[in-house]
Design an enzyme around this catalytic site. Structure first.
Site, PDB file in Angstrom:
ATOM      1  N   LYS A   1     -14.946  -4.840  -3.816  1.00 34.15           N
ATOM      2  CA  LYS A   1     -15.735  -3.628  -3.602  1.00 34.15           C
ATOM      3  C   LYS A   1     -15.140  -2.454  -4.360  1.00 34.15           C
ATOM      4  O   LYS A   1     -15.811  -1.496  -4.677  1.00 34.15           O
ATOM      5  CB  LYS A   1     -15.772  -3.281  -2.105  1.00 34.15           C
ATOM      6  CG  LYS A   1     -16.712  -4.173  -1.301  1.00 34.15           C
ATOM      7  CD  LYS A   1     -16.771  -3.758   0.172  1.00 34.15           C
ATOM      8  CE  LYS A   1     -15.605  -4.294   0.956  1.00 34.15           C
ATOM      9  NZ  LYS A   1     -15.738  -4.134   2.418  1.00 34.15           N
TER      10      LYS A   1
ATOM     11  N   LYS B   1     -10.061 -11.068  -8.647  1.00 36.12           N
ATOM     12  CA  LYS B   1     -10.962 -11.273  -7.513  1.00 36.12           C
ATOM     13  C   LYS B   1     -12.083 -10.232  -7.541  1.00 36.12           C
ATOM     14  O   LYS B   1     -11.825  -9.058  -7.804  1.00 36.12           O
ATOM     15  CB  LYS B   1     -10.115 -11.108  -6.237  1.00 36.12           C
ATOM     16  CG  LYS B   1     -10.785 -11.511  -4.965  1.00 36.12           C
ATOM     17  CD  LYS B   1      -9.811 -11.406  -3.804  1.00 36.12           C
ATOM     18  CE  LYS B   1     -10.557 -11.081  -2.533  1.00 36.12           C
ATOM     19  NZ  LYS B   1      -9.700 -10.811  -1.397  1.00 36.12           N
TER      20      LYS B   1
ATOM     21  N   LYS C   1       0.827  -1.213   0.000  1.00 36.34           N
ATOM     22  CA  LYS C   1       0.000   0.000   0.000  1.00 36.34           C
ATOM     23  C   LYS C   1       0.855   1.253   0.000  1.00 36.34           C
ATOM     24  O   LYS C   1       0.537   2.218  -0.691  1.00 36.34           O
ATOM     25  CB  LYS C   1      -0.942   0.010   1.214  1.00 36.34           C
ATOM     26  CG  LYS C   1      -2.105  -0.948   1.050  1.00 36.34           C
ATOM     27  CD  LYS C   1      -3.176  -0.718   2.102  1.00 36.34           C
ATOM     28  CE  LYS C   1      -4.328  -1.686   1.915  1.00 36.34           C
ATOM     29  NZ  LYS C   1      -5.272  -1.670   3.037  1.00 36.34           N
TER      30      LYS C   1
HETATM   31  P1  AMP Z   1     -12.706  -6.886   1.729  1.00 32.98           P
HETATM   32  O1  AMP Z   1     -13.966  -6.465   1.089  1.00 32.98           O
HETATM   33  O2  AMP Z   1     -11.623  -7.125   0.736  1.00 32.98           O
HETATM   34  O3  AMP Z   1     -12.305  -6.019   2.885  1.00 32.98           O
HETATM   35  O4  AMP Z   1     -12.969  -8.321   2.347  1.00 32.98           O
HETATM   36  C1  AMP Z   1     -13.815  -8.560   3.425  1.00 32.98           C
HETATM   37  C2  AMP Z   1     -13.984 -10.067   3.580  1.00 32.98           C
HETATM   38  O5  AMP Z   1     -14.604 -10.636   2.430  1.00 32.98           O
HETATM   39  C3  AMP Z   1     -12.676 -10.827   3.751  1.00 32.98           C
HETATM   40  O6  AMP Z   1     -12.894 -11.886   4.657  1.00 32.98           O
HETATM   41  C4  AMP Z   1     -12.384 -11.363   2.359  1.00 32.98           C
HETATM   42  O7  AMP Z   1     -11.605 -12.531   2.382  1.00 32.98           O
HETATM   43  C5  AMP Z   1     -13.780 -11.620   1.824  1.00 32.98           C
HETATM   44  N1  AMP Z   1     -13.808 -11.424   0.365  1.00 32.98           N
HETATM   45  C6  AMP Z   1     -13.737 -10.238  -0.285  1.00 32.98           C
HETATM   46  N2  AMP Z   1     -13.801 -10.416  -1.628  1.00 32.98           N
HETATM   47  C7  AMP Z   1     -13.918 -11.743  -1.840  1.00 32.98           C
HETATM   48  C8  AMP Z   1     -14.013 -12.563  -3.008  1.00 32.98           C
HETATM   49  N3  AMP Z   1     -14.019 -12.033  -4.229  1.00 32.98           N
HETATM   50  N4  AMP Z   1     -14.107 -13.904  -2.847  1.00 32.98           N
HETATM   51  C9  AMP Z   1     -14.108 -14.447  -1.608  1.00 32.98           C
HETATM   52  N5  AMP Z   1     -14.017 -13.739  -0.471  1.00 32.98           N
HETATM   53  C10 AMP Z   1     -13.913 -12.399  -0.562  1.00 32.98           C
END
Ligand code: AMP
Length: 325
Positions: free
Chosen positions: A191, A188, A105
């Site tokens: 958001k 992946k 980052k």
């Molecule tokens: P984040 O939105 O990246 O802060 O992720 C929040 C939670 O959602 C974490 O536990 C991630 O591992 C899970 N997560 C986010 N995006 C994905 C995805 N595309 N597939 C599986 N798990 C996800």
């Protein structure tokens, strides 16, 4: 999870919330919307407040039960920042500098834009975990290094000052649960994706979700078959289908054998909107009554306080801070 978007996406639901929902039946679970962590990058204050409520509402709508688990907003529980300070005094500067997420980052933002808060982020995360005498932390692979640091800090503190912390174990989520972008099935789903068309938002209207599924990238072969390398798009759709129905991928392949992608996508759209329709409605209902939502969050923050304050008081005693009488 950080309150970093108006809506969670289906990857958050399948990769995190579904598993958390199951964990709360066998564990005394703590779930937090980590708004203090979100401040490590620039936020619009009014939007941050709203996203915090929205994230909490979606946790509840997805099945995290605030009467069974402790579901709270990180900044409501003051012990987090207080313990983070104590832990920062036993964290090496070099040790924190080795965290790959910080390195990535700060390289992206540049040395002047990367804040001290971003640097100490893993120390606050260690406090999040250690305050609750946590046995296990369900995390994605990318957070494993932070949980290792948490373990090191707990062991170091216990050795130097006496047993104050349970040393937690990371439980790494299964890779099969990873969901990819519908338009770029090698990236992946996130958001913060650049294009909206590849992301299935939990709060999207069902018709919009169905449309995005119908337009998902596939391939020219025409057969519904799992092959992550050769058919990343179709494989991703199969994983979503299987995760939301609890079915085996092979049984879904059988069902759609000899039928085209159109049929398969229609079937998947029904599955996704069938699951998300009620989740969306429940989340919107909760957001319609922010006072009630705030009350639930306050009640849960008090439950969290009760555990966290006990740990913090013990830590303050052990390091030699004079008690306020
Ligand atoms: P984040 O939105 O990246 O802060 O992720 C929040 C939670 O959602 C974490 O536990 C991630 O591992 C899970 N997560 C986010 N995006 C994905 C995805 N595309 N597939 C599986 N798990 C996800």
């Amino acid at each position: 999870m950080q309150p970093s978007a108006d809506s969670l996406q289906i990857g958050n639901y399948i990769g995190a919330l579904l598993q958390w929902r199951d964990l709360q039946t066998s564990y005394d679970a703590f779930f937090s919307v980590v708004d203090l962590h979100a401040l490590t990058v620039e936020q619009n204050p009014a939007e941050l407040r709203e996203k915090t409520r929205r994230t909490a509402a979606q946790y509840i709508a997805a099945g995290i039960e605030p009467s069974k688990s402790t579901l709270y907003v990180q900044s409501h529980v003051r012990a987090h920042t207080e313990l983070a300070w104590i832990l920062s005094t036993i964290t090496g500067f070099g040790e924190a500098g080795r965290m790959t997420q910080f390195k990535d980052k700060s390289a992206r933002y540049g040395a002047d834009k990367a804040s001290v808060g971003l640097f100490t982020y893993p120390v606050l995360m260690a406090a999040d975990i250690l305050l609750y005498q946590t046995d296990v932390v369900p995390v994605g692979d990318d957070q494993k290094q932070h949980v290792e640091l948490t373990r090191d800090l707990a062991e170091r503190f216990n050795k130097r000052f006496g047993e104050a912390f349970t040393v937690p174990l990371p439980v790494i989520q299964k890779e099969t649960a990873r969901i990819y972008d519908l338009q770029d099935p090698t990236a992946k789903m996130s958001k913060s994706a650049e294009s909206d068309a590849g992301v299935l938002w939990m709060l999207d209207e069902p018709a919009k979700t169905a449309k995005k599924i119908m337009r998902a990238v596939t391939d020219n072969e025409g057969s519904v078959r799992f092959d992550r390398e050769a058919k990343p798009g179709v494989s991703n759709l199969l994983v979503i289908y299987a995760a939301l129905t609890g079915r085996q991928i092979a049984s879904i392949e059988d069902e759609y054998a000899g039928r085209g992608y159109g049929d398969f996508k229609k079937g998947l759209a029904e599955v996704v909107t069938g699951v998300f329709g009620p989740v969306r409605e429940r989340a919107l209902e909760l957001l319609d009554d922010p006072a009630e939502l705030d009350r639930i969050l306050a009640e849960n923050a008090a439950k969290a306080d009760a555990v966290a304050d006990r740990t913090l008081a013990d830590v303050y005693d052990k390091v030699g801070l004079l008690r306020r009488v």
